[in-house]
Design an enzyme around this catalytic site. Structure first.
Site, PDB file in Angstrom:
ATOM      1  N   LYS A 133       1.236  -0.979   0.035  1.00 17.80           N
ATOM      2  CA  LYS A 133      -0.298   0.001  -0.304  1.00 17.80           C
ATOM      3  C   LYS A 133       1.007   1.302  -0.122  1.00 17.80           C
ATOM      4  O   LYS A 133       2.238   1.015   0.162  1.00 17.80           O
ATOM      5  CB  LYS A 133      -0.940  -0.151   1.210  1.00 17.80           C
ATOM      6  CG  LYS A 133      -1.577  -0.885   1.192  1.00 17.80           C
ATOM      7  CD  LYS A 133      -3.082  -1.741   0.004  1.00 17.80           C
ATOM      8  CE  LYS A 133      -3.286  -2.804  -0.203  1.00 17.80           C
ATOM      9  NZ  LYS A 133      -4.294  -3.151   0.837  1.00 17.80           N
TER      10      LYS A 133
HETATM   11  C1  LIG Z   1      -5.525  -4.063   0.051  1.00 22.36           C
HETATM   12  C2  LIG Z   1      -6.796  -4.623   0.912  1.00 22.36           C
HETATM   13  C3  LIG Z   1      -7.675  -4.529   2.332  1.00 22.36           C
HETATM   14  C4  LIG Z   1      -7.067  -5.367   3.094  1.00 22.36           C
HETATM   15  O1  LIG Z   1      -6.170  -4.589   3.432  1.00 22.36           O
HETATM   16  P1  LIG Z   1      -5.336  -5.224   4.452  1.00 22.36           P
HETATM   17  O2  LIG Z   1      -4.823  -4.509   5.834  1.00 22.36           O
HETATM   18  O3  LIG Z   1      -4.513  -6.500   4.119  1.00 22.36           O
HETATM   19  O4  LIG Z   1      -5.946  -6.480   5.815  1.00 22.36           O
HETATM   20  C5  LIG Z   1      -9.196  -4.037   1.496  1.00 22.36           C
HETATM   21  N1  LIG Z   1      -9.997  -3.619   0.724  1.00 22.36           N
HETATM   22  C6  LIG Z   1      -8.606  -3.460  -0.465  1.00 22.36           C
HETATM   23  C7  LIG Z   1      -9.523  -2.762  -1.131  1.00 22.36           C
HETATM   24  C8  LIG Z   1      -7.474  -3.487  -0.409  1.00 22.36           C
HETATM   25  O5  LIG Z   1      -6.532  -3.211  -1.302  1.00 22.36           O
END
Ligand SMILES: *Cc1c(COP(=O)(O)O)cnc(C)c1O
Length: 392
Positions: free
Chosen positions: A185
């Protein structure tokens, strides 16, 4: 090609300050939830102009907690997008609620408010929009629909830490905002997440649910203020963030705008490099919004490109470039087909995007040399220098 030359998709930029901060946490012996989590949460609140935040160990956990805190009737319907990571919909299911999909707009790739409205029934309890790739959803329309039908709004801001819409920050619309600091992210803590809520009571409930359902003081029970008894008041979860994670996040957050600038420049560079290629490029950001530039997606239409999306991915891998697919639409997955009878054809825009989309690397870590390698490869694969391979 050596292992080291391979461009790993989404590889984060980790700098010396966070390495030192993690080492300091290790040496201090305070690894778990403590002062660094508090500081990261406060810094994040300040960044988002928000009053109430809780740090958790993933965005999935954040979504799950908000869906529980929303106190909907069991089985209530939650309308979300088919163009998202499975975590969005799994969180709905784990909260004892029923996911309902509304197709996306083919250009913005965000949930289409008119499709949302068409899916509302007497059992609808919430809308869960995802700001896809960091582009804000049409929050004016979604808010209007939510007000009209008395629905909770939970924003999945996993791509959208920096996103703004008409002067307001993503995650501060509706009732709750959920963020991710997963390794791919925009800023990272390894695993990690954050909830933004609108008032103290809701925040306290979310914090309590994130730590086994133990009463508030449990967060401090190992501090130096003397032993404190805790009382379990609800059946909660183990979703707290650790200081080791926050140690990374504190320093990443300081560079959020610098990283954003880098991705924005890279986005423009890709646009320029690919404008003559037979692929659809991502839509330009809208007026009066801030795009988080989390993903740079191109559409590989086999009719126009003479190559399928999956062949394109294979050839990029052969060239040493890891790409992503965000996402196969949710109805492509057997579990949801079996459980909800979802069919890809019922969400044609999401289906088509899911079958043609490729995410190119857009991490702030990429070097000029790597970026040149990526643009050269994309061009070579699409204009047929690899056609020998394709015929083989
Ligand atoms: C990465 C992601 C998640 C989950 O995030 P985590 O921190 O890995 O649990 C949820 N929704 C979207 C759209 C994502 O890209």
């Amino acid at each position: 090609m050596s292992q080291e030359d391979f461009i790993v998709f989404g590889s984060p930029l980790i700098e010396e300050e966070e390495i030192q901060e993690v080492v300091a946490s290790m040496r201090s012996g305070w690894l778990g939830t403590g002062p660094k989590v508090d500081r990261f949460k406060d810094d994040f609140k300040a960044y988002k102009d928000a009053s109430f935040a809780a740090a958790v160990n993933s965005c999935t956990a954040a979504l799950h907690l908000c869906l529980i805190a929303a106190d909907l009737e069991p089985g209530s319907e939650v309308i979300t997008t088919p163009m998202t990571f499975c975590a969005t919909v799994n969180a709905i299911i784990h909260a004892g609620l029923t996911p309902v999909l509304a197709d996306v707009d083919p250009v913005t790739m965000n949930i289409d408010p008119e499709q949302v409205e068409a899916k509302i029934t007497s059992r609808t309890g919430a809308i869960l929009p995802v700001h896809f790739a960091g582009r804000p959803c049409n929050m004016d329309r979604l808010d209007e629909i939510a007000k009209k039908h008395d629905l909770i709004v939970i924003e999945d801001c996993a791509h959208a830490i920096e996103t703004e819409y008409h002067g307001k920050k993503a995650g501060t619309f509706g009732n709750y905002g959920c963020f991710s600091f997963y390794v791919t992210k925009n800023i990272v803590t390894g695993e990690g997440g954050m909830v933004l809520a609108r008032n103290e009571e809701e925040l306290d409930r979310i914090k309590m649910l994130a730590l086994h359902g133990m009463s508030k003081d449990a967060w401090k029970r190992f501090g130096d203020e003397g032993y404190k008894h805790y009382y379990v008041t609800e059946c909660g979860f183990k979703y707290n963030m650790m200081d080791i994670q926050a140690a990374i996040g504190i320093h990443q957050l300081k560079r959020i705008d610098a990283y954003w600038q880098k991705r924005r420049q890279l986005w423009q560079r890709y646009n320029e490099a690919f404008k003559h290629l037979p692929v659809t490029l991502p839509a330009d950001p809208e007026q009066d919004t801030r795009h988080a530039f989390h993903l740079y997606t191109i559409m590989v239409d086999p009719e126009r490109c003479g190559i399928s999306r999956d062949e394109f991915l294979d050839e990029m891998t052969r060239d040493g470039i890891g790409c992503g697919v965000h996402y196969l639409s949710l109805p492509e997955h057997p579990y949801y087909q079996k459980t909800f009878n979802w069919k890809p054809e019922d969400f044609p825009h999401a289906m088509q995007i899911g079958r043609q989309t490729v995410s190119l690397p857009i991490s702030a870590k990429l070097t000029d040399e790597q970026i040149n390698k990526i643009t050269t490869s994309v061009e070579a694969v699409l204009v047929g220098e690899h056609s020998g391979l394709r015929m083989a």
